[in-house]
Design a protein around this motif. Structure first.
Motif, PDB file in Angstrom:
ATOM      1  N   ALA A 238       0.822  -1.219   0.000  1.00 16.09           N
ATOM      2  CA  ALA A 238       0.000   0.000   0.000  1.00 16.09           C
ATOM      3  C   ALA A 238       0.853   1.265   0.000  1.00 16.09           C
ATOM      4  N   GLU A 239       2.110   1.142   0.459  1.00 15.78           N
ATOM      5  CA  GLU A 239       2.994   2.324   0.555  1.00 15.78           C
ATOM      6  C   GLU A 239       4.116   2.248  -0.493  1.00 15.78           C
ATOM      7  N   ASP A 240       3.830   1.695  -1.650  1.00 16.48           N
ATOM      8  CA  ASP A 240       4.842   1.569  -2.706  1.00 16.48           C
ATOM      9  C   ASP A 240       5.261   2.960  -3.162  1.00 16.48           C
ATOM     10  N   PHE A 241       6.540   3.267  -3.015  1.00 17.43           N
ATOM     11  CA  PHE A 241       7.051   4.595  -3.379  1.00 17.43           C
ATOM     12  C   PHE A 241       7.464   4.652  -4.857  1.00 17.43           C
ATOM     13  N   LEU A 242       7.615   3.480  -5.492  1.00 15.12           N
ATOM     14  CA  LEU A 242       8.119   3.438  -6.872  1.00 15.12           C
ATOM     15  C   LEU A 242       7.005   3.260  -7.908  1.00 15.12           C
ATOM     16  N   ILE A 243       5.887   2.631  -7.518  1.00 14.17           N
ATOM     17  CA  ILE A 243       4.732   2.487  -8.411  1.00 14.17           C
ATOM     18  C   ILE A 243       3.543   3.122  -7.716  1.00 14.17           C
ATOM     19  N   PRO A 244       2.947   4.174  -8.283  1.00 10.83           N
ATOM     20  CA  PRO A 244       3.299   4.795  -9.557  1.00 10.83           C
ATOM     21  C   PRO A 244       4.569   5.657  -9.455  1.00 10.83           C
ATOM     22  N   ASN A 245       5.112   6.023 -10.616  1.00  2.00           N
ATOM     23  CA  ASN A 245       6.274   6.901 -10.668  1.00  2.00           C
ATOM     24  C   ASN A 245       5.855   8.278 -10.146  1.00  2.00           C
ATOM     25  N   ARG A 246       6.435   8.658  -9.013  1.00  2.00           N
ATOM     26  CA  ARG A 246       6.007   9.893  -8.338  1.00  2.00           C
ATOM     27  C   ARG A 246       6.297  11.160  -9.146  1.00  2.00           C
ATOM     28  N   ALA A 247       7.391  11.126  -9.900  1.00  2.00           N
ATOM     29  CA  ALA A 247       7.762  12.323 -10.673  1.00  2.00           C
ATOM     30  C   ALA A 247       6.836  12.518 -11.872  1.00  2.00           C
ATOM     31  N   LEU A 248       6.492  11.421 -12.558  1.00  2.00           N
ATOM     32  CA  LEU A 248       5.698  11.521 -13.781  1.00  2.00           C
ATOM     33  C   LEU A 248       4.195  11.497 -13.518  1.00  2.00           C
ATOM     34  N   HIS A 249       3.773  10.766 -12.475  1.00  2.00           N
ATOM     35  CA  HIS A 249       2.335  10.605 -12.210  1.00  2.00           C
ATOM     36  C   HIS A 249       1.984  10.926 -10.754  1.00  2.00           C
ATOM     37  N   PRO A 250       2.216  12.195 -10.337  1.00  2.00           N
ATOM     38  CA  PRO A 250       1.954  12.545  -8.927  1.00  2.00           C
ATOM     39  C   PRO A 250       0.483  12.416  -8.525  1.00  2.00           C
ATOM     40  N   GLN A 251      -0.405  12.413  -9.522  1.00  2.00           N
ATOM     41  CA  GLN A 251      -1.840  12.344  -9.217  1.00  2.00           C
ATOM     42  C   GLN A 251      -2.325  10.918  -8.998  1.00  2.00           C
ATOM     43  N   LEU A 252      -1.507   9.920  -9.353  1.00  2.00           N
ATOM     44  CA  LEU A 252      -1.910   8.515  -9.250  1.00  2.00           C
ATOM     45  C   LEU A 252      -1.554   7.918  -7.889  1.00  2.00           C
ATOM     46  N   THR A 253      -2.319   6.902  -7.467  1.00  5.60           N
ATOM     47  CA  THR A 253      -1.972   6.146  -6.262  1.00  5.60           C
ATOM     48  C   THR A 253      -1.641   4.707  -6.651  1.00  5.60           C
ATOM     49  N   THR A 254      -0.953   4.024  -5.750  1.00  7.52           N
ATOM     50  CA  THR A 254      -0.632   2.607  -5.972  1.00  7.52           C
ATOM     51  C   THR A 254      -1.919   1.802  -6.155  1.00  7.52           C
ATOM     52  N   ALA A 255      -2.898   2.087  -5.310  1.00  5.35           N
ATOM     53  CA  ALA A 255      -4.175   1.358  -5.373  1.00  5.35           C
ATOM     54  C   ALA A 255      -4.840   1.520  -6.740  1.00  5.35           C
ATOM     55  N   GLN A 256      -4.742   2.724  -7.319  1.00  6.74           N
ATOM     56  CA  GLN A 256      -5.343   2.978  -8.645  1.00  6.74           C
ATOM     57  C   GLN A 256      -4.614   2.195  -9.741  1.00  6.74           C
ATOM     58  N   VAL A 257      -3.278   2.164  -9.653  1.00  6.94           N
ATOM     59  CA  VAL A 257      -2.493   1.403 -10.644  1.00  6.94           C
ATOM     60  C   VAL A 257      -2.842  -0.080 -10.547  1.00  6.94           C
ATOM     61  N   ALA A 258      -2.909  -0.581  -9.317  1.00  4.38           N
ATOM     62  CA  ALA A 258      -3.238  -1.992  -9.092  1.00  4.38           C
ATOM     63  C   ALA A 258      -4.627  -2.307  -9.648  1.00  4.38           C
ATOM     64  N   ALA A 259      -5.584  -1.444  -9.369  1.00  9.72           N
ATOM     65  CA  ALA A 259      -6.966  -1.665  -9.817  1.00  9.72           C
ATOM     66  C   ALA A 259      -7.078  -1.639 -11.332  1.00  9.72           C
ATOM     67  N   ALA A 260      -6.306  -0.763 -11.983  1.00  5.05           N
ATOM     68  CA  ALA A 260      -6.349  -0.658 -13.453  1.00  5.05           C
ATOM     69  C   ALA A 260      -5.880  -1.953 -14.103  1.00  5.05           C
ATOM     70  N   GLY A 261      -4.799  -2.527 -13.572  1.00  5.77           N
ATOM     71  CA  GLY A 261      -4.296  -3.797 -14.102  1.00  5.77           C
ATOM     72  C   GLY A 261      -5.240  -4.942 -13.802  1.00  5.77           C
ATOM     73  N   MET A 262      -5.739  -4.961 -12.566  1.00  6.88           N
ATOM     74  CA  MET A 262      -6.662  -6.010 -12.121  1.00  6.88           C
ATOM     75  C   MET A 262      -7.906  -6.075 -13.000  1.00  6.88           C
ATOM     76  N   ALA A 263      -8.415  -4.919 -13.356  1.00  8.80           N
ATOM     77  CA  ALA A 263      -9.654  -4.848 -14.139  1.00  8.80           C
ATOM     78  C   ALA A 263      -9.508  -5.513 -15.503  1.00  8.80           C
ATOM     79  N   ARG A 264      -8.284  -5.659 -15.968  1.00 11.79           N
ATOM     80  CA  ARG A 264      -8.038  -6.226 -17.294  1.00 11.79           C
ATOM     81  C   ARG A 264      -7.697  -7.718 -17.242  1.00 11.79           C
ATOM     82  N   LEU A 265      -7.386  -8.230 -16.049  1.00 11.95           N
ATOM     83  CA  LEU A 265      -7.022  -9.648 -15.918  1.00 11.95           C
ATOM     84  C   LEU A 265      -8.280 -10.490 -15.715  1.00 11.95           C
ATOM     85  N   PRO A 266      -8.502 -11.493 -16.564  1.00 13.28           N
ATOM     86  CA  PRO A 266      -9.749 -12.270 -16.493  1.00 13.28           C
ATOM     87  C   PRO A 266      -9.893 -13.131 -15.237  1.00 13.28           C
TER      88      PRO A 266
END
Length: 297
Positions: A238-266
């Motif tokens: 939950a406290e991943d400092f590297l995903i998302p990339n903080r410099a390029l995607h400061p508006q994103l959270t780890t939970a959002q990145v995880a959910a985006a990938g999860m939504a695509r996995l059957p």
């Protein structure tokens, strides 16, 4: 003034991994170093991330090898495996793993990939679906997507020169970024990394890291996730400092990145581990091991 380069290779300055260590020769004079522990009807293959090595799994192997055969390998160019001018693409690493699985006649395989290793695991599962029955992706690379300009920025950030001449304070800081609270045991990783920097083949290692970074950017998996047919367990800290990339995607959270990938996995289930950073499997080892053992069963 920099210290003189040692003539010994990297594999000689890395200490024992704590499990039976083996080597296997694959095509194109590749030699893969790996540890092989435990036995059982299920086989787990552990794939480390960028700039990492077998030690990434030292809190996972003792427990999971009680019920399964566990093999953790150093990818080509990393750790105790052979060094060379390797492509570093996700397809290249998937091909190496395919050869590894074939050569050792491994069956009932679950691929456990961390960070870049997760992206490699997905690439392998798509390319050779018969090689993997299940996938465990811990803090996987490839769920976060980058625009073309962002990819160029990331590519420019990793250079052989910058890796070769990283100051010691930065080496320590880089390790710290991987954790919510860096465990004292990681001091050994830092010590070994500093030793590696004095070795005659460290330039080849640095080149491998640069090419691996480019390989991740050039081998995206996000759009292909719906094609993954294997049951998949996704674990993020939950406290991943590297995903998302903080410099390029400061508006994103780890939970959002995880959910985006999860939504695509059957066929996937996802767990977000509290008080854990990028090395979630290491910081919350007991819970990670419990999740994986149940998933593999």
């Amino acid at each position: 003034m920099s210290s003189p380069t040692q003539t010994e290779p990297i594999r000689q300055v890395i200490g024992p991994y704590g499990f039976p260590e083996r080597r296997v020769a694959l095509a194109d004079s590749l030699e893969i170093a790996y540890v092989d522990a435990g036995q059982g009807s299920n086989t787990l293959i552990f794939i480390h991330g960028l700039s990492s090595y077998v030690r990434a799994w030292e809190r996972t192997l003792p427990e999971l090898s009680r019920s399964s055969r566990c093999l953790a390998l150093d990818l080509p160019g990393y750790g105790k495996s052979s060094k060379g001018h390797y492509p570093g693409t996700m397809d290249f690493y998937a091909e190496v793993l395919h050869q590894f699985i074939q050569k050792l006649h491994l069956k009932n395989v679950t691929l456990v990939g961390h960070s870049m290793g997760g992206q490699i695991a997905v690439t392998l599962a798509l390319k050779y679906p018969a090689d993997a029955q299940k996938l465990v992706l811990t803090s996987p690379a490839g769920f976060e997507t980058f625009t073309v300009p962002e990819r160029e920025q990331l590519r420019a950030f990793y250079t052989v020169a910058s890796i070769r001449h990283t100051p010691e304070a930065q080496v320590r800081a880089n390790h710290k970024y991987n954790f919510y609270r860096m465990p004292p045991a990681v001091d050994l990783w830092i010590t070994e990394r500093l030793r590696m920097m004095q070795c005659d083949d460290f330039g080849l290692y640095a080149l491998t890291v640069v090419k691996s970074m480019a390989g991740m950017l050039d081998g995206p998996i996000f759009e292909r996730l719906p094609q993954v047919q294997q049951p998949t367990l996704v674990v993020f800290g939950a406290e991943d400092f590297l995903i998302p990339n903080r410099a390029l995607h400061p508006q994103l959270t780890t939970a959002q990145v995880a959910a985006a990938g999860m939504a695509r996995l059957p066929h996937a289930q996802q767990v977000l581990l509290p008080e854990a950073g990028h090395f979630a499997h290491y910081e919350q080892a007991a819970e990670f091991n419990r999740l994986v053992a149940a998933f593999v069963r």
